[in-house]
Design a protein around this motif. Structure first.
Motif, PDB file in Angstrom:
ATOM      1  N   ASP A  40       0.997  -1.304  -0.066  1.00 45.46           N
ATOM      2  CA  ASP A  40       0.165   0.164  -0.322  1.00 45.46           C
ATOM      3  C   ASP A  40       0.929   0.993  -0.300  1.00 45.46           C
ATOM      4  OD1 ASP A  40       0.798   0.183   2.708  1.00 45.46           O
ATOM      5  OD2 ASP A  40      -1.156   0.215   3.375  1.00 45.46           O
ATOM      6  N   GLY A  41       2.171   1.044  -0.218  1.00 48.03           N
ATOM      7  CA  GLY A  41       3.158   2.129   0.372  1.00 48.03           C
ATOM      8  C   GLY A  41       3.807   3.057   1.548  1.00 48.03           C
ATOM      9  N   THR A  42       2.568   1.977   2.255  1.00 47.44           N
ATOM     10  CA  THR A  42       3.807   2.715   3.923  1.00 47.44           C
ATOM     11  C   THR A  42       4.804   1.634   4.178  1.00 47.44           C
ATOM     12  OG1 THR A  42       2.439   0.867   5.117  1.00 47.44           O
ATOM     13  CG2 THR A  42       1.288   3.080   5.020  1.00 47.44           C
ATOM     14  N   PRO A  43       5.971   2.918   4.877  1.00 51.47           N
ATOM     15  CA  PRO A  43       7.487   2.659   4.913  1.00 51.47           C
ATOM     16  C   PRO A  43       6.936   1.152   5.705  1.00 51.47           C
ATOM     17  CG  PRO A  43       6.891   4.771   5.135  1.00 51.47           C
ATOM     18  CD  PRO A  43       5.563   4.214   5.561  1.00 51.47           C
ATOM     19  N   PHE A  44       8.133   0.322   5.251  1.00 53.34           N
ATOM     20  CA  PHE A  44       8.412  -1.098   6.267  1.00 53.34           C
ATOM     21  C   PHE A  44       9.671  -0.742   7.275  1.00 53.34           C
ATOM     22  CE2 PHE A  44      10.094  -5.041   7.313  1.00 53.34           C
ATOM     23  CZ  PHE A  44       9.321  -6.146   7.455  1.00 53.34           C
ATOM     24  N   PHE A  45       9.568  -0.486   8.018  1.00 54.86           N
ATOM     25  CA  PHE A  45       9.995  -0.659   9.505  1.00 54.86           C
ATOM     26  C   PHE A  45      11.222  -1.916  10.563  1.00 54.86           C
ATOM     27  CE2 PHE A  45      12.512   0.156  13.838  1.00 54.86           C
ATOM     28  CZ  PHE A  45      13.538   0.654  13.651  1.00 54.86           C
ATOM     29  N   TYR A  46      12.018  -2.026   9.936  1.00 52.12           N
ATOM     30  CA  TYR A  46      13.217  -3.645  10.035  1.00 52.12           C
ATOM     31  C   TYR A  46      13.769  -3.119  10.477  1.00 52.12           C
ATOM     32  CZ  TYR A  46      15.431  -7.795   8.875  1.00 52.12           C
ATOM     33  OH  TYR A  46      16.142  -8.489   9.488  1.00 52.12           O
ATOM     34  N   MET A  47      13.844  -4.089  11.857  1.00 55.30           N
ATOM     35  CA  MET A  47      15.178  -3.815  13.041  1.00 55.30           C
ATOM     36  C   MET A  47      16.082  -5.003  13.214  1.00 55.30           C
ATOM     37  SD  MET A  47      14.897  -1.842  17.081  1.00 55.30           S
ATOM     38  CE  MET A  47      16.560  -1.443  17.655  1.00 55.30           C
ATOM     39  N   ALA A  48      17.011  -4.309  12.973  1.00 59.66           N
ATOM     40  CA  ALA A  48      18.107  -6.253  13.088  1.00 59.66           C
ATOM     41  C   ALA A  48      19.263  -5.773  13.707  1.00 59.66           C
ATOM     42  CB  ALA A  48      18.095  -6.907  11.770  1.00 59.66           C
ATOM     43  N   ASP A  49      20.377  -6.672  14.611  1.00 61.42           N
ATOM     44  CA  ASP A  49      21.421  -6.326  14.941  1.00 61.42           C
ATOM     45  C   ASP A  49      22.332  -7.053  13.420  1.00 61.42           C
ATOM     46  OD1 ASP A  49      20.383  -8.775  16.028  1.00 61.42           O
ATOM     47  OD2 ASP A  49      21.373  -8.196  17.529  1.00 61.42           O
ATOM     48  N   THR A  50      23.556  -6.838  13.371  1.00 58.73           N
ATOM     49  CA  THR A  50      24.398  -7.312  12.425  1.00 58.73           C
ATOM     50  C   THR A  50      25.417  -8.246  13.027  1.00 58.73           C
ATOM     51  OG1 THR A  50      25.352  -5.765  12.090  1.00 58.73           O
ATOM     52  CG2 THR A  50      24.111  -5.863  10.775  1.00 58.73           C
ATOM     53  N   ALA A  51      25.535  -8.111  14.131  1.00 60.79           N
ATOM     54  CA  ALA A  51      26.999  -8.848  15.305  1.00 60.79           C
ATOM     55  C   ALA A  51      28.398  -8.717  14.112  1.00 60.79           C
ATOM     56  CB  ALA A  51      26.756 -10.190  15.186  1.00 60.79           C
ATOM     57  N   TRP A  52      28.983  -7.319  13.155  1.00 57.34           N
ATOM     58  CA  TRP A  52      29.919  -8.035  12.625  1.00 57.34           C
ATOM     59  C   TRP A  52      31.137  -7.344  13.371  1.00 57.34           C
ATOM     60  CZ3 TRP A  52      29.041  -8.680   8.011  1.00 57.34           C
ATOM     61  CH2 TRP A  52      27.733  -8.565   7.233  1.00 57.34           C
ATOM     62  N   GLU A  53      30.554  -6.899  14.743  1.00 58.59           N
ATOM     63  CA  GLU A  53      31.540  -7.485  15.464  1.00 58.59           C
ATOM     64  C   GLU A  53      32.566  -9.211  16.056  1.00 58.59           C
ATOM     65  OE1 GLU A  53      33.938  -5.429  16.529  1.00 58.59           O
ATOM     66  OE2 GLU A  53      32.298  -3.574  15.523  1.00 58.59           O
ATOM     67  N   LEU A  54      31.488 -10.333  15.298  1.00 56.81           N
ATOM     68  CA  LEU A  54      32.053 -10.966  16.291  1.00 56.81           C
ATOM     69  C   LEU A  54      33.301 -11.827  15.079  1.00 56.81           C
ATOM     70  CD1 LEU A  54      28.377 -12.803  15.648  1.00 56.81           C
ATOM     71  CD2 LEU A  54      30.385 -12.817  17.573  1.00 56.81           C
TER      72      LEU A  54
END
Length: 74
Positions: A40-54
């Motif tokens: 419908d055109g509304t923004p989709f908020f996606y939250m995640a952690d990437t753990a690049w420091e591992l």
């Protein structure tokens, strides 16, 4: 090979059977290419952690502890 297994472990929840796949269906990239939007055109908020420091700051025990903590939250 260990880094491949680590990547799979981190990404598995996105593709597992208990993930909210219905929510993800119908997503597309916005016209400006900067974010995801729903049908419908509304923004989709996606939250995640990437753990690049591992990969460069953690030893094996620290990485295992982190992954166990993350897995327990699903």
């Amino acid at each position: 090979m260990k880094s491949l297994a680590l990547c799979i472990a981190l990404l598995w929840p996105l593709f597992s059977a208990n993930s909210p796949k219905a929510e993800l269906q119908g997503l597309k990239v916005s016209d400006n290419g900067r974010f995801l939007i729903k049908e419908d055109g509304t923004p989709f908020f996606y939250m995640a952690d990437t753990a690049w420091e591992l990969f460069h700051r953690c030893n094996r025990e620290q990485a295992d502890m982190y992954l166990q903590k993350r897995a327990s939250r699903f």
